[in-house]
Design an enzyme around this catalytic site. Structure first.
Site, PDB file in Angstrom:
ATOM      1  N   LYS A  10       7.298  -3.119  -7.682  1.00 47.35           N
ATOM      2  CA  LYS A  10       6.104  -2.714  -6.933  1.00 47.35           C
ATOM      3  C   LYS A  10       6.435  -2.558  -5.454  1.00 47.35           C
ATOM      4  O   LYS A  10       7.459  -3.043  -4.957  1.00 47.35           O
ATOM      5  CB  LYS A  10       4.984  -3.754  -7.092  1.00 47.35           C
ATOM      6  CG  LYS A  10       5.313  -5.154  -6.558  1.00 47.35           C
ATOM      7  CD  LYS A  10       5.087  -5.344  -5.076  1.00 47.35           C
ATOM      8  CE  LYS A  10       5.409  -6.762  -4.614  1.00 47.35           C
ATOM      9  NZ  LYS A  10       5.408  -6.895  -3.123  1.00 47.35           N
ATOM     10  N   PRO A  96      16.857  -5.213  -7.219  1.00 50.17           N
ATOM     11  CA  PRO A  96      17.312  -6.262  -6.290  1.00 50.17           C
ATOM     12  C   PRO A  96      16.627  -7.590  -6.584  1.00 50.17           C
ATOM     13  O   PRO A  96      15.456  -7.621  -6.977  1.00 50.17           O
ATOM     14  CB  PRO A  96      16.885  -5.724  -4.920  1.00 50.17           C
ATOM     15  CG  PRO A  96      16.685  -4.262  -5.111  1.00 50.17           C
ATOM     16  CD  PRO A  96      16.236  -4.084  -6.522  1.00 50.17           C
ATOM     17  N   GLY A 104      11.251 -10.422  -9.758  1.00 48.12           N
ATOM     18  CA  GLY A 104      11.177 -11.653 -10.538  1.00 48.12           C
ATOM     19  C   GLY A 104       9.798 -11.871 -11.124  1.00 48.12           C
ATOM     20  O   GLY A 104       9.659 -12.345 -12.265  1.00 48.12           O
ATOM     21  N   ASP A 138       2.294 -12.845  -6.597  1.00 50.79           N
ATOM     22  CA  ASP A 138       2.280 -11.431  -6.955  1.00 50.79           C
ATOM     23  C   ASP A 138       2.609 -11.187  -8.430  1.00 50.79           C
ATOM     24  O   ASP A 138       2.907 -10.061  -8.832  1.00 50.79           O
ATOM     25  CB  ASP A 138       3.218 -10.616  -6.058  1.00 50.79           C
ATOM     26  CG  ASP A 138       4.670 -11.067  -6.135  1.00 50.79           C
ATOM     27  OD1 ASP A 138       4.950 -12.068  -6.824  1.00 50.79           O
ATOM     28  OD2 ASP A 138       5.523 -10.424  -5.506  1.00 50.79           O
TER      29      ASP A 138
END
Length: 337
Positions: A10, A96, A104, A138
């Site tokens: 995102k 990344p 994650g 998030d």
């Protein structure tokens, strides 16, 4: 058969930070937007007398124990379902590990979706959101996908009308940004600005909320977003363009760019020359960084931005924004990528 799930990333289209709360967290308002770029998370699960979770990854720095968000999500999901199982998770890491892209957090939701598919059981929607919020601020956005407004710590999420897919370039500089330190720097900036002018150092949460409402629809009279923000039928302008015209910003840029001036330069590289066909519709820092992004009207403009990045020695990737319908339609459809 194991279940293979796309774990999308995102970006943040604007982010406003409020003063620190008594619990130590900062309230924020932001617009999340999912991207087509993704990891792969594979889950295999079967009922067992006791729960045992194993996790492997193609990346050596990915935690393979309870420090991993996917592990914790699976553990809590099994507890919520009152099920014991042997669960094997594999993360094919293509994103990344850090950088403000939520990789994650997306892995955690992908693991949840895969586990439910494997067990043939579903956690209720309210419990899904509760579990996600417990894992990270998030994480819940990835239970919605597409364009999502986040408030509170970012964990209180509401779907927005989808933005048409746009070409997106991600810049991935070799610079580390500490989110806790960025918040501390923001607090110092806010105090300095307050003492000098008596005002906030940037757009307030209320103002950004109004900008979102103007671009996408109407909030409740209480100022809290509804479960679904309805688009205005008579809106002639693309919601992203409408949002950009309000002057949206990411407050973190005010403290991260002075600490890391090259990140500000990368934003200018992504933005391109104004008034040309290669200029970005919008460019900015994602979260607290260090990843930055640019959104473009054409794939040719995105490729031109990638060339500019590479000329300056910055690693970049070309992808696209991912509307909600495509997010769910493609989540578990395998292909050659």
């Amino acid at each position: 058969m194991p279940t293979r799930v796309r774990s999308h990333t995102k970006i943040n289209l604007g982010l406003a930070i409020g003063p620190v709360r008594p619990d130590g967290f900062h309230p924020i308002t932001t617009v999340y937007q999912t991207l087509a770029l993704h990891d792969w998370v594979t889950v295999e699960a079967r009922a067992a007398g006791d729960t045992n979770i194993s996790l492997t990854s193609t990346h050596p720095q990915v935690p393979t124990d309870a420090g991993n968000t996917a592990w914790r999500m699976v553990e809590r999901c099994l507890r919520a379902l009152d099920v014991c199982a042997q669960v094997d998770i594999h993360i094919d890491k293509q994103l990344p590990l850090q950088g403000g892209l939520g990789a994650g957090s997306a892995n955690a939701v992908a693991a949840l979706i895969g586990l439910e598919q494997e067990l043939g059981r579903r956690v209720s929607p309210p419990d899904r959101l509760r579990l996600a919020a417990e894992i990270g601020s998030d994480v819940p956005l990835f239970l919605l996908g597409g364009a999502v407004v986040g408030v509170g710590r970012g964990e209180e999420v509401y779907p927005l009308p989808d933005i048409p897919a746009l070409a997106c370039v991600l810049a991935l500089p070799a610079i580390g940004v500490s989110t806790p330190q960025a918040y501390r720097d923001w607090d110092r900036l806010a105090l300095d600005q307050l003492s000098l002018t008596g005002g906030s150092p940037s757009v307030t949460i209320t103002e950004l909320s109004r900008s979102i409402a103007a671009a996408f629809g109407e909030p409740h009279s209480s100022g809290v977003f509804s479960e679904a923000v309805n688009a205005r039928e008579d809106r002639a302008e693309d919601p992203l363009l409408a949002l950009v015209r309000t002057g949206i910003e990411n407050d973190f840029e005010q403290v991260v760019f002075p600490q890391h001036p090259f990140l500000g330069e990368i934003k200018r590289i992504l933005a391109g020359v104004p008034s040309t066909e290669d200029a970005a519709v919008y460019a900015g820092l994602s979260g607290s960084g260090s990843a930055l992004f640019g959104l473009y009207r054409t794939s040719a403009a995105a490729q031109a931005a990638l060339v500019r990045l590479e000329w300056h020695g910055v690693t970049g990737l070309v992808t696209s924004t991912l509307p909600r319908s495509d997010y769910w339609r493609t989540m578990m459809v395998a292909d050659a990528d």
